[in-house]
Design a protein around this motif. Structure first.
Motif, PDB file in Angstrom:
ATOM      1  N   PRO A 169       0.666  -1.504  -0.078  1.00  0.00           N
ATOM      2  CA  PRO A 169      -0.014  -0.005   0.209  1.00  0.00           C
ATOM      3  C   PRO A 169       0.565   1.382   0.196  1.00  0.00           C
ATOM      4  CG  PRO A 169      -0.677  -0.990   1.829  1.00  0.00           C
ATOM      5  CD  PRO A 169       0.501  -1.920   1.159  1.00  0.00           C
ATOM      6  N   ILE A 170       2.133   0.928   0.354  1.00  0.00           N
ATOM      7  CA  ILE A 170       2.714   2.603   0.559  1.00  0.00           C
ATOM      8  C   ILE A 170       3.564   2.914  -0.927  1.00  0.00           C
ATOM      9  CG2 ILE A 170       4.900   3.882   1.013  1.00  0.00           C
ATOM     10  CD1 ILE A 170       4.677   2.658   4.238  1.00  0.00           C
TER      11      ILE A 170
ATOM     12  N   ARG B  74       2.065   1.662  -3.791  1.00  0.00           N
ATOM     13  CA  ARG B  74       1.228   2.520  -4.525  1.00  0.00           C
ATOM     14  C   ARG B  74       1.501   3.506  -4.435  1.00  0.00           C
ATOM     15  NH1 ARG B  74      -4.696   1.249  -4.146  1.00  0.00           N
ATOM     16  NH2 ARG B  74      -4.297   0.704  -2.408  1.00  0.00           N
ATOM     17  N   ARG B  75       0.470   3.961  -3.167  1.00  0.00           N
ATOM     18  CA  ARG B  75       0.756   5.235  -3.363  1.00  0.00           C
ATOM     19  C   ARG B  75       1.405   6.376  -3.847  1.00  0.00           C
ATOM     20  NH1 ARG B  75      -2.037   2.741   0.021  1.00  0.00           N
ATOM     21  NH2 ARG B  75      -3.887   4.078   0.540  1.00  0.00           N
ATOM     22  N   GLN B  76       2.868   5.952  -3.628  1.00  0.00           N
ATOM     23  CA  GLN B  76       4.035   6.589  -4.108  1.00  0.00           C
ATOM     24  C   GLN B  76       4.281   6.642  -5.430  1.00  0.00           C
ATOM     25  OE1 GLN B  76       7.287   4.130  -2.334  1.00  0.00           O
ATOM     26  NE2 GLN B  76       7.714   5.633  -0.701  1.00  0.00           N
TER      27      GLN B  76
ATOM     28  N   GLU C 256       2.312   9.397  -6.848  1.00  0.00           N
ATOM     29  CA  GLU C 256       2.357  10.643  -6.514  1.00  0.00           C
ATOM     30  C   GLU C 256       3.468  11.208  -7.811  1.00  0.00           C
ATOM     31  OE1 GLU C 256       4.069  11.311  -2.408  1.00  0.00           O
ATOM     32  OE2 GLU C 256       2.933  10.532  -1.412  1.00  0.00           O
TER      33      GLU C 256
ATOM     34  N   HIS D 118       1.555  12.384 -10.635  1.00  0.00           N
ATOM     35  CA  HIS D 118       0.464  13.494 -10.587  1.00  0.00           C
ATOM     36  C   HIS D 118       1.759  14.335 -10.788  1.00  0.00           C
ATOM     37  CE1 HIS D 118      -3.566  13.601  -8.716  1.00  0.00           C
ATOM     38  NE2 HIS D 118      -3.019  12.607  -7.702  1.00  0.00           N
ATOM     39  N   ASP D 119       3.212  13.783 -10.525  1.00  0.00           N
ATOM     40  CA  ASP D 119       4.537  14.460 -10.819  1.00  0.00           C
ATOM     41  C   ASP D 119       4.549  14.715 -12.019  1.00  0.00           C
ATOM     42  OD1 ASP D 119       5.064  15.299  -7.976  1.00  0.00           O
ATOM     43  OD2 ASP D 119       6.468  13.613  -8.165  1.00  0.00           O
TER      44      ASP D 119
ATOM     45  N   GLU E  98       2.677  16.978 -13.818  1.00  0.00           N
ATOM     46  CA  GLU E  98       2.338  18.499 -13.969  1.00  0.00           C
ATOM     47  C   GLU E  98       3.905  18.948 -14.602  1.00  0.00           C
ATOM     48  OE1 GLU E  98       4.158  18.792  -9.627  1.00  0.00           O
ATOM     49  OE2 GLU E  98       2.045  18.710  -8.966  1.00  0.00           O
TER      50      GLU E  98
ATOM     51  N   ASP F 172     -10.187   2.962  -4.282  1.00  0.00           N
ATOM     52  CA  ASP F 172      -9.599   4.513  -3.608  1.00  0.00           C
ATOM     53  C   ASP F 172      -8.533   5.131  -4.895  1.00  0.00           C
ATOM     54  OD1 ASP F 172      -7.894   2.136  -3.977  1.00  0.00           O
ATOM     55  OD2 ASP F 172      -6.294   3.179  -2.036  1.00  0.00           O
TER      56      ASP F 172
ATOM     57  N   GLU G 206     -10.453   7.448  -7.430  1.00  0.00           N
ATOM     58  CA  GLU G 206     -10.679   9.250  -6.449  1.00  0.00           C
ATOM     59  C   GLU G 206      -9.266  10.040  -6.976  1.00  0.00           C
ATOM     60  OE1 GLU G 206     -13.198   9.805  -3.906  1.00  0.00           O
ATOM     61  OE2 GLU G 206     -13.929   7.724  -3.709  1.00  0.00           O
ATOM     62  N   TYR G 207      -8.320   9.161  -7.285  1.00  0.00           N
ATOM     63  CA  TYR G 207      -6.837   9.934  -7.700  1.00  0.00           C
ATOM     64  C   TYR G 207      -6.948  10.553  -9.160  1.00  0.00           C
ATOM     65  CZ  TYR G 207      -5.380   7.876  -3.463  1.00  0.00           C
ATOM     66  OH  TYR G 207      -5.215   6.975  -2.344  1.00  0.00           O
TER      67      TYR G 207
END
Lengths: 243, 313
Positions: A171-172, A174-176, A179, A182-183, A186, A199, A202-203
């Motif tokens: 799970p960590i 996955r979240r990284q 991120e 998202h980068d 940008e 979940d 939602e991102y």
């Protein structure tokens, strides 16, 4: 109108296999720089649609433009402008980290000097410099995943297609990974992503949900939750796909 | 006791796949093993299924040792590996009949046990298994694993790569099978499936981090967890929250951030700083950790212990 440039434009896309309509008149667009979630049950027709958008298969009918190019006539141009990563990362297990980066950079036509400097930057950013000479098969899954994503966008494509990129990771990590997504946006890269983790829906900026070859819902996660009177995207998905 | 896992170790060359795995599963329990790929779940399941011998420790299935009494063990378990072991060039009904005969029984004898599952694929019973969709293969594999009425059903990642709807349906089927008195041990990488189990073991890098009953909320933890929501979306706040002095961890969590402050005092200080951010839609409130929060917390705890020891992967 530059603000809302459509990097993908799909009108009435149909793909038939015999009499079976895998994609039944799909119509949608993806805006430049957005994270577009492409959800649906197994067998709903997601992979069929992605293959067409990536220039790997022809649609039966419909008008489809990807990164300004026509999917019937300009497939090679499309391939140069996109990146792709699936759950089965396309890294070579028996090549090193560094060799994989250079291989893909070469395939996408980057020059020798460009490759060298960008490779350094990439390894530094991922904190993988110390394992650059290790074989892919020797490094943990989470690192492979981050590397596979970085390799998929190394040539700075207009769009990156991510087909269940986070399956099986912790799970960590996955979240990284999100991120990192998202980068990438940008930097102006558009992200087209499928996932079974609700979940992660939602991102996304906007989400489409496919059922039996059609897009049955398409909006922002907040609007979909309101429309289907659900407290999260999992409920939205269950309501739609079970209808 | 259905299953006793007693201090099991297993290595492959230099890789320690399992270290000191230790737990018990009660008769009739639905026990989940939750962890990412590479955590050691499949290795442990292969040991339980008597297909792999542990380096140390014992695994006892209804009184039979999986190494010494493997013949007995194989009669009382049903095992469904991650890659379904179906015969792709046999039809649906041939696969089922084959598994029944291997175990010295017939499809008719235990049909009541599989009827719920099998009836969903029965319309395709003359189709080759290789021509089935993923969901149908899964149902056939489950039918085959159940046809000899095992006492313990061992399912290795049955829902991996399966969409949210089919996953829910699969768990509904498991609940019914459990209702027939069969003990179930199941592994999954999806943390949200924990709530379907009576108890779960969280597993990572070959070690069990924790065993718990997901229906009992865990409060009273020394660190507290908060959720942050905003109508403007929370991703924009992620770095801002992380860089706050009192913040220990902050992660995306669906439409929220889940934030662990360093202490209770810090939580209040963080709240007062956020009040000055000029976003009236910000909502900051204490929450109970889910299994996924627990898992992340335990992972972070481990990596902090490692980094203070100066270790590196």
């Amino acid at each position: 109108m530059v603000d809302h440039e459509h990097i993908i434009e799909v009108k009435e896309m149909v793909k038939k296999f015999g009499s079976f309509r895998a994609n039944d008149r799909l119509t949608f667009y993806v805006e430049k720089g957005e994270i577009f979630g492409f959800l649906g049950a197994n067998g709903a027709g997601k992979t069929t649609a992605i293959r067409i958008l990536c220039g790997l298969s022809y649609p039966t009918s419909g008008e489809i433009m990807v990164a300004g190019h026509d999917v019937y006539r300009e497939r090679e141009k499309i391939k140069r402008k996109i990146g792709y990563m699936s759950q089965k990362f396309s890294l070579y297990e028996d090549l090193t980290v560094s060799e994989n980066i250079r291989l893909y950079a070469g395939i996408y036509g980057l020059g020798r000097n460009q490759i060298a400097s960008r490779e350094e930057q990439l390894l530094e950013r991922l904190a993988l410099s110390h394992i650059r000479n290790r074989l892919i098969r020797e490094i943990p899954l989470g690192w492979k995943q981050k590397l596979a994503f970085s390799v998929a966008i190394f040539h700075q494509p207009a769009i990156v297609f991510l087909d269940e990129p986070t399956g099986g990771v912790d799970p960590i990590t996955r979240r990284q990974f999100w991120e990192m997504i998202h980068d990438a946006t940008e930097e102006g890269i558009t992200v087209f992503v499928t996932t079974h983790y609700m979940d992660e829906a939602e991102y996304c900026d906007r989400v489409s949900i496919m059922v039996d070859g059609r897009i049955d819902a398409l909006d922002t996660p907040a609007a979909l939750k309101q429309q289907f009177e659900s407290k999260n995207m999992n409920e939205v998905f269950l309501k739609l796909a079970r209808r | 006791m259905s299953l006793i896992i007693d201090h099991i170790d297993k290595s492959f060359d230099a890789v320690q796949a399992l270290s000191r795995i230790d737990f018990e599963v009660q008769d009739g329990e639905l026990f989940g093993l939750i962890g990412p790929d590479g955590a050691g779940k499949s290795t442990l399941f292969r040991i339980m299924a008597s297909l792999l011998v542990p380096d140390a420790g014992r695994c006892i299935m209804h009184g039979y040792d999986v190494v010494d009494d493997y013949r007995e063990v194989r009669k009382i378990i049903g095992y469904m590996p991650g890659r379904f072991s179906l015969y792709m060039d046999l039809s649906v009904e041939e696969n089922l009949a084959f598994y029944a005969r291997v175990f010295g029984t017939s499809v008719e004898e235990n049909y009541d046990l599989i009827s719920d599952v099998y009836e969903q694929i029965a319309p395709f019973k003359r189709r080759l298994a290789g021509k089935l969709s993923g969901g149908m293969k899964q149902k056939l594999a489950l039918s085959c694993a159940l046809i000899h009425r095992p006492r313990v059903l061992i399912l290795d990642e049955p829902t991996t790569g399966v969409d949210a709807v089919s996953r829910r349906e699969f768990w509904d089927m498991l609940k019914k099978i459990q209702g027939q008195g069969i003990t179930i041990v199941v592994s999954t990488p999806y943390m949200d499936e924990a709530e379907m189990c009576d108890r779960v073991a969280l597993i990572q890098k070959g070690r069990v981090l924790e065993i718990s009953d997901p229906s009992i909320p865990r409060d009273g933890d020394d660190t507290q967890l908060f959720s942050l929501r905003s109508n403007r979306g929370v991703y924009a706040y992620l770095e801002r929250v992380r860089s706050m002095e009192g913040c220990k961890h902050a992660w995306l969590f669906g439409d929220q951030l889940h934030v662990t402050p360093k202490s209770k005092d810090n939580a209040e200080k963080m709240k007062s700083v956020m009040d000055s951010w000029d976003d009236p839609s910000l909502q900051w409130k204490p929450i109970l950790p889910s299994i996924e929060d627990r898992f992340m917390g335990l992972m972070e705890q481990e990596s902090e212990e490692h980094s203070t020891n100066g270790e590196r992967i």
